[in-house]
Design a protein around this motif. Structure first.
Motif: not given
Length: 195
Positions: A155-179
């Motif tokens: 997933x791509x997670x986009x996050x605002x930076x403070x009160x600016x007009x900037x943002x950062x985007x993170x690549x987040x990988x998730x894995x599922x475990x049965x238990x």
């Protein structure tokens, strides 16, 4: 008379087999599920964001050195670098891994600790002395599905930076475990940009 003996013999054989059948059924129930089979499970963008926010909270806690009790904060110098010990609740490898793996896979937790330079000194974990502040507004982040990578979902997670007009985007990988449900398997900066 002959029929009673045959029926009784058949019943005895069946009763002797029941424990073996029961054991095989129990063994089948206890058989471990291969992790990638669990990836058929669904996860919503909202659940991804919640998982990311939990991870960021844990990451911030470690970057701050934990929660120091009165008189607990101790620092030292090693090879011209100043370090501080982590707080007592996370100052051993087992404690910090238990804490991190509530939200992440073990392999990602190990990578994270190596990347931020956690060291062991006099049987306690320590880190370079630094401030752990951030202007990222994770409560206002947005999530977008990107792709499958092997058995993980990215997933791509986009996050605002403070009160600016900037943002950062993170690549987040998730894995599922049965238990254990969904866990973060990778988390890295994807891009910095202006909105």
């Amino acid at each position: 008379m002959k029929i009673r003996i045959i029926v009784a013999a058949g019943l005895a054989i069946t009763m002797m087999a029941v424990p073996f059948i029961h054991e095989n059924i129990s063994a089948a129930k206890e058989k471990p599920v291969v992790a990638h089979e669990g990836n058929k499970q669904e996860i919503s963008n909202k659940e991804v964001l919640k998982l990311v926010q939990q991870w960021v909270e844990k990451r911030t806690y470690i970057q701050n050195g934990g929660a120091y009790g009165e008189g607990e904060y101790k620092s030292f110098q090693l090879n011209d670098t100043f370090y501080r010990y982590l707080s007592k609740d996370i100052d051993t490898k087992k404690e910090i891994m238990d804490y991190l793996t509530e939200s992440t896979t073990r392999s990602y937790a190990e990578k994270y600790l190596k990347d931020i330079g956690i060291i062991e000194h006099k049987k306690r974990l320590a880190q370079v002395e630094a401030d752990g502040g951030s202007l990222l507004q994770w409560d206002q982040a947005s999530v977008k599905y990107s792709k499958m990578q092997g058995v993980d979902r990215v997933y791509l997670v986009t996050v605002p930076v403070g009160e600016t007009e900037e943002f950062e985007t993170y690549s987040v990988s998730v894995h599922h475990f049965a238990n254990k449900g969904w866990k973060i398997n990778d988390f890295e900066i994807y891009e910095k940009a202006n909105s």
